[in-house]
Design an enzyme around this catalytic site. Structure first.
Site, PDB file in Angstrom:
ATOM      1  N   LYS A  10       0.816  -1.217   0.000  1.00 51.26           N
ATOM      2  CA  LYS A  10       0.000   0.000   0.000  1.00 51.26           C
ATOM      3  C   LYS A  10       0.858   1.280   0.000  1.00 51.26           C
ATOM      4  O   LYS A  10       2.065   1.224   0.246  1.00 51.26           O
ATOM      5  CB  LYS A  10      -0.934  -0.026   1.220  1.00 51.26           C
ATOM      6  CG  LYS A  10      -1.959  -1.187   1.161  1.00 51.26           C
ATOM      7  CD  LYS A  10      -2.973  -1.066   2.284  1.00 51.26           C
ATOM      8  CE  LYS A  10      -3.983  -2.202   2.243  1.00 51.26           C
ATOM      9  NZ  LYS A  10      -5.042  -2.030   3.267  1.00 51.26           N
ATOM     10  N   TYR A  50     -12.555  -2.243  -3.901  1.00 52.11           N
ATOM     11  CA  TYR A  50     -13.044  -2.311  -2.526  1.00 52.11           C
ATOM     12  C   TYR A  50     -14.567  -2.163  -2.446  1.00 52.11           C
ATOM     13  O   TYR A  50     -15.095  -1.754  -1.407  1.00 52.11           O
ATOM     14  CB  TYR A  50     -12.375  -1.234  -1.677  1.00 52.11           C
ATOM     15  CG  TYR A  50     -10.966  -1.584  -1.237  1.00 52.11           C
ATOM     16  CD1 TYR A  50     -10.721  -2.704  -0.440  1.00 52.11           C
ATOM     17  CD2 TYR A  50      -9.874  -0.784  -1.581  1.00 52.11           C
ATOM     18  CE1 TYR A  50      -9.440  -3.033  -0.018  1.00 52.11           C
ATOM     19  CE2 TYR A  50      -8.582  -1.104  -1.151  1.00 52.11           C
ATOM     20  CZ  TYR A  50      -8.381  -2.226  -0.367  1.00 52.11           C
ATOM     21  OH  TYR A  50      -7.115  -2.539   0.072  1.00 52.11           O
ATOM     22  N   THR A  92      -5.339  -7.487  10.413  1.00 47.53           N
ATOM     23  CA  THR A  92      -5.648  -6.241   9.699  1.00 47.53           C
ATOM     24  C   THR A  92      -5.233  -5.020  10.512  1.00 47.53           C
ATOM     25  O   THR A  92      -4.673  -4.064   9.968  1.00 47.53           O
ATOM     26  CB  THR A  92      -7.163  -6.160   9.403  1.00 47.53           C
ATOM     27  OG1 THR A  92      -7.536  -7.330   8.664  1.00 47.53           O
ATOM     28  CG2 THR A  92      -7.504  -4.929   8.599  1.00 47.53           C
ATOM     29  N   ASN A 113      -2.113   0.120   6.749  1.00 47.77           N
ATOM     30  CA  ASN A 113      -1.580  -1.135   7.297  1.00 47.77           C
ATOM     31  C   ASN A 113      -0.653  -1.900   6.352  1.00 47.77           C
ATOM     32  O   ASN A 113      -0.554  -3.111   6.402  1.00 47.77           O
ATOM     33  CB  ASN A 113      -2.734  -2.014   7.800  1.00 47.77           C
ATOM     34  CG  ASN A 113      -3.689  -2.420   6.690  1.00 47.77           C
ATOM     35  OD1 ASN A 113      -3.553  -1.968   5.555  1.00 47.77           O
ATOM     36  ND2 ASN A 113      -4.631  -3.270   7.012  1.00 47.77           N
ATOM     37  N   HIS A 116      -2.192  -5.466   1.552  1.00 44.38           N
ATOM     38  CA  HIS A 116      -3.482  -6.148   1.378  1.00 44.38           C
ATOM     39  C   HIS A 116      -3.195  -7.557   0.870  1.00 44.38           C
ATOM     40  O   HIS A 116      -2.240  -7.754   0.121  1.00 44.38           O
ATOM     41  CB  HIS A 116      -4.356  -5.421   0.342  1.00 44.38           C
ATOM     42  CG  HIS A 116      -5.505  -6.256  -0.142  1.00 44.38           C
ATOM     43  ND1 HIS A 116      -6.689  -6.340   0.551  1.00 44.38           N
ATOM     44  CD2 HIS A 116      -5.631  -7.097  -1.201  1.00 44.38           C
ATOM     45  CE1 HIS A 116      -7.497  -7.192  -0.085  1.00 44.38           C
ATOM     46  NE2 HIS A 116      -6.877  -7.660  -1.151  1.00 44.38           N
ATOM     47  N   GLU A 127      -9.288 -10.876  -7.863  1.00 43.83           N
ATOM     48  CA  GLU A 127      -8.364  -9.749  -7.687  1.00 43.83           C
ATOM     49  C   GLU A 127      -7.190  -9.838  -8.658  1.00 43.83           C
ATOM     50  O   GLU A 127      -6.742  -8.817  -9.195  1.00 43.83           O
ATOM     51  CB  GLU A 127      -7.893  -9.696  -6.229  1.00 43.83           C
ATOM     52  CG  GLU A 127      -9.029  -9.300  -5.282  1.00 43.83           C
ATOM     53  CD  GLU A 127      -8.671  -9.331  -3.804  1.00 43.83           C
ATOM     54  OE1 GLU A 127      -9.554  -8.979  -3.001  1.00 43.83           O
ATOM     55  OE2 GLU A 127      -7.534  -9.701  -3.444  1.00 43.83           O
TER      56      GLU A 127
HETATM   57  P1  CMP Z   1      -7.581  -4.475   3.381  1.00 35.01           P
HETATM   58  O1  CMP Z   1      -7.236  -5.905   3.552  1.00 35.01           O
HETATM   59  O2  CMP Z   1      -6.885  -3.765   2.280  1.00 35.01           O
HETATM   60  O3  CMP Z   1      -9.162  -4.351   3.147  1.00 35.01           O
HETATM   61  C1  CMP Z   1      -9.889  -3.181   3.489  1.00 35.01           C
HETATM   62  C2  CMP Z   1      -9.103  -2.219   4.301  1.00 35.01           C
HETATM   63  O4  CMP Z   1      -9.854  -1.281   5.026  1.00 35.01           O
HETATM   64  C3  CMP Z   1      -8.320  -2.978   5.363  1.00 35.01           C
HETATM   65  O5  CMP Z   1      -7.281  -3.709   4.754  1.00 35.01           O
HETATM   66  C4  CMP Z   1      -7.901  -1.820   6.284  1.00 35.01           C
HETATM   67  O6  CMP Z   1      -6.697  -1.210   5.884  1.00 35.01           O
HETATM   68  C5  CMP Z   1      -9.037  -0.799   6.100  1.00 35.01           C
HETATM   69  N1  CMP Z   1      -9.835  -0.633   7.311  1.00 35.01           N
HETATM   70  C6  CMP Z   1      -9.992   0.496   8.001  1.00 35.01           C
HETATM   71  N2  CMP Z   1     -10.790   0.311   9.047  1.00 35.01           N
HETATM   72  C7  CMP Z   1     -11.150  -0.986   9.056  1.00 35.01           C
HETATM   73  C8  CMP Z   1     -11.975  -1.786   9.906  1.00 35.01           C
HETATM   74  N3  CMP Z   1     -12.584  -1.295  10.973  1.00 35.01           N
HETATM   75  N4  CMP Z   1     -12.103  -3.105   9.591  1.00 35.01           N
HETATM   76  C9  CMP Z   1     -11.521  -3.626   8.492  1.00 35.01           C
HETATM   77  N5  CMP Z   1     -10.729  -2.897   7.641  1.00 35.01           N
HETATM   78  C10 CMP Z   1     -10.544  -1.599   7.927  1.00 35.01           C
END
Ligand code: CMP
Length: 141
Positions: A10, A50, A92, A113, A116, A127
């Site tokens: 990311k 998303y 996550t 974070n 992904h 994907e």
């Molecule tokens: P990702 O696996 O990329 O999928 C969706 C993203 O939303 C997740 O990683 C997080 O970086 C972001 N995100 C932010 N807040 C939340 C939350 N409460 N629960 C899950 N994903 C979140």
């Protein structure tokens, strides 16, 4: 079984100049990078990718963040690659991620974070097709 999964480094991790460190984590776990490219997501691409999160309160921030700078997208191949990649990434929320995982070591917040990874065979296939419509090479030796 040998699987393929989809992964994103990311914008936070690209900006921190740790693409290589993250790729090393994949490689050390036995995951091979079999396709990769850097790109800047458009809001349209990020929104489609998303779409499942569209109704979640964090959706707008997620799209803002994912379009804030370049990302690396890659396909990882290996034994049990989907679960293996999720193990290597950690939870996550980096605050809940096990020590030694990518998110524990390289990220601080759930919004930014670092990585992904696909969560199931169906999403992995979708994907990969979304980001590599040109196709991915056959199994590497
Ligand atoms: P990702 O696996 O990329 O999928 C969706 C993203 O939303 C997740 O990683 C997080 O970086 C972001 N995100 C932010 N807040 C939340 C939350 N409460 N629960 C899950 N994903 C979140």
């Amino acid at each position: 079984a040998i699987e393929r999964t989809f992964s994103i480094v990311k914008p936070d991790a690209v900006a921190k100049n740790i693409i290589g460190k993250i790729y090393s984590r994949f490689e050390e776990a036995g995951l091979k990078i079999v396709a990769a490219k850097m790109l800047q997501l458009t809001r349209e691409q990020a929104g489609e990718f998303y779409a499942v999160h569209k109704e979640r309160p964090f959706y707008n921030d997620l799209i803002d963040f994912m379009t804030s700078g370049p990302v690396m997208v890659q396909v990882l191949e290996g034994e049990n690659a989907i679960a293996k990649n999720r193990e290597v990434m950690g939870a996550t929320n980096p605050q809940e991620a096990a020590p030694g995982t990518i998110r524990a070591d390289f990220a601080e917040t759930v919004d930014e974070n670092a990585v992904h990874g696909s969560d199931a065979p169906e999403t992995a296939a979708a994907e990969i097709a979304f980001f590599f419509p040109e196709g991915v090479c056959e199994r590497l030796r």
